[in-house]
Scaffold this motif. Structure first.
Motif, PDB file in Angstrom:
ATOM      1  N   ALA A  38      -1.034  10.342  16.112  1.00 15.08           N
ATOM      2  CA  ALA A  38      -0.256  11.355  15.392  1.00 15.08           C
ATOM      3  C   ALA A  38       0.084  12.542  16.278  1.00 15.08           C
ATOM      4  CB  ALA A  38      -1.027  11.825  14.159  1.00 15.08           C
ATOM      5  N   LEU A  39      -0.903  13.052  16.995  1.00 13.16           N
ATOM      6  CA  LEU A  39      -0.635  14.203  17.867  1.00 13.16           C
ATOM      7  C   LEU A  39       0.347  13.837  18.973  1.00 13.16           C
ATOM      8  CD1 LEU A  39      -4.186  15.825  18.070  1.00 13.16           C
ATOM      9  CD2 LEU A  39      -2.212  16.557  16.685  1.00 13.16           C
ATOM     10  N   GLU A  40       0.244  12.613  19.465  1.00 11.79           N
ATOM     11  CA  GLU A  40       1.192  12.138  20.483  1.00 11.79           C
ATOM     12  C   GLU A  40       2.602  12.044  19.887  1.00 11.79           C
ATOM     13  OE1 GLU A  40       1.837   7.966  22.694  1.00 11.79           O
ATOM     14  OE2 GLU A  40      -0.098   8.916  23.125  1.00 11.79           O
ATOM     15  N   MET A  41       2.705  11.511  18.670  1.00  6.28           N
ATOM     16  CA  MET A  41       4.016  11.420  18.010  1.00  6.28           C
ATOM     17  C   MET A  41       4.602  12.814  17.792  1.00  6.28           C
ATOM     18  SD  MET A  41       3.413   8.478  15.125  1.00  6.28           S
ATOM     19  CE  MET A  41       5.022   8.668  14.368  1.00  6.28           C
ATOM     20  N   LEU A  42       3.784  13.734  17.320  1.00  7.29           N
ATOM     21  CA  LEU A  42       4.272  15.099  17.090  1.00  7.29           C
ATOM     22  C   LEU A  42       4.773  15.715  18.383  1.00  7.29           C
ATOM     23  CD1 LEU A  42       1.569  16.399  14.605  1.00  7.29           C
ATOM     24  CD2 LEU A  42       4.019  16.182  14.138  1.00  7.29           C
ATOM     25  N   ASP A  43       4.061  15.470  19.466  1.00  6.78           N
ATOM     26  CA  ASP A  43       4.432  16.047  20.752  1.00  6.78           C
ATOM     27  C   ASP A  43       5.694  15.431  21.334  1.00  6.78           C
ATOM     28  OD1 ASP A  43       3.862  17.859  22.928  1.00  6.78           O
ATOM     29  OD2 ASP A  43       3.320  16.077  24.097  1.00  6.78           O
ATOM     30  N   LYS A  44       5.877  14.118  21.163  1.00 14.96           N
ATOM     31  CA  LYS A  44       6.981  13.417  21.833  1.00 14.96           C
ATOM     32  C   LYS A  44       8.147  13.061  20.926  1.00 14.96           C
ATOM     33  CE  LYS A  44       4.050  11.542  25.398  1.00 14.96           C
ATOM     34  NZ  LYS A  44       3.433  10.390  26.007  1.00 14.96           N
ATOM     35  N   ASP A  45       7.871  12.711  19.658  1.00 12.75           N
ATOM     36  CA  ASP A  45       8.920  12.191  18.785  1.00 12.75           C
ATOM     37  C   ASP A  45       9.495  13.222  17.827  1.00 12.75           C
ATOM     38  OD1 ASP A  45       8.434   9.753  19.989  1.00 12.75           O
ATOM     39  OD2 ASP A  45       7.138   9.033  18.384  1.00 12.75           O
ATOM     40  N   PHE A  46       8.718  14.233  17.499  1.00  9.15           N
ATOM     41  CA  PHE A  46       9.153  15.232  16.527  1.00  9.15           C
ATOM     42  C   PHE A  46       9.385  16.550  17.259  1.00  9.15           C
ATOM     43  CE2 PHE A  46       6.513  12.345  13.866  1.00  9.15           C
ATOM     44  CZ  PHE A  46       7.522  11.899  13.024  1.00  9.15           C
ATOM     45  N   ILE A  47      10.572  16.674  17.816  1.00  2.86           N
ATOM     46  CA  ILE A  47      10.888  17.816  18.671  1.00  2.86           C
ATOM     47  C   ILE A  47      11.888  18.730  17.960  1.00  2.86           C
ATOM     48  CG2 ILE A  47      11.886  18.483  20.895  1.00  2.86           C
ATOM     49  CD1 ILE A  47      10.953  15.690  21.903  1.00  2.86           C
TER      50      ILE A  47
END
Length: 130
Positions: A38-47
């Motif tokens: 989740a934290l990886e997705m927030l950092d990379k996918d949800f910009i």
């Protein structure tokens, strides 16, 4: 708006998906299987303006549990204003208090029936229109 559900249990993810589908909001859902993902997705996918309008977070998960994930979300200026609903089978009052102190919007126990799940989906979808 998007809803990010963070839960390691595929059945729980499916139940929420079908409940959201019943109210025609399933296209808003994104899933992560644990806090690390989740934290990886927030950092990379949800910009930028692409961040979720709501995060639904389980407590008991492998790799990075819900409490630590919540700390990571609320500790990042980009994501700290996203409402986080803890969605867990836990009824532990200490966990609930800790999560609320860390910035969770609310703490819901996972439903025991399909109708309760649809009712929760309707609650979650209200965040999409805020």
């Amino acid at each position: 708006m998007k809803i990010l559900m963070i839960d390691d249990d595929p059945e729980d993810r499916d139940i929420l998906f079908f409940s959201m589908e019943a109210i025609e909001k399933s296209k808003a859902l994104y899933f992560a299987e644990d806090g690390e993902q989740a934290l990886e997705m927030l950092d990379k996918d949800f910009i930028g303006n692409n961040i979720p309008g709501l995060i639904i977070l389980d407590i008991n998960m492998p790799r990075l549990g819900g409490t630590d994930t919540l700390r990571g979300i609320k500790g990042d200026a980009r994501f700290r204003n996203i409402p986080v609903i803890i969605y867990s089978t836990s009824i532990n009052p200490f966990e609930k208090e800790q999560c609320l102190e860390l910035g969770a919007h609310s703490f819901l126990t996972k439903p025991t029936s399909y109708q309760e799940s649809v009712d929760n989906a309707m609650l979650f979808s209200r965040f999409l229109s805020m």
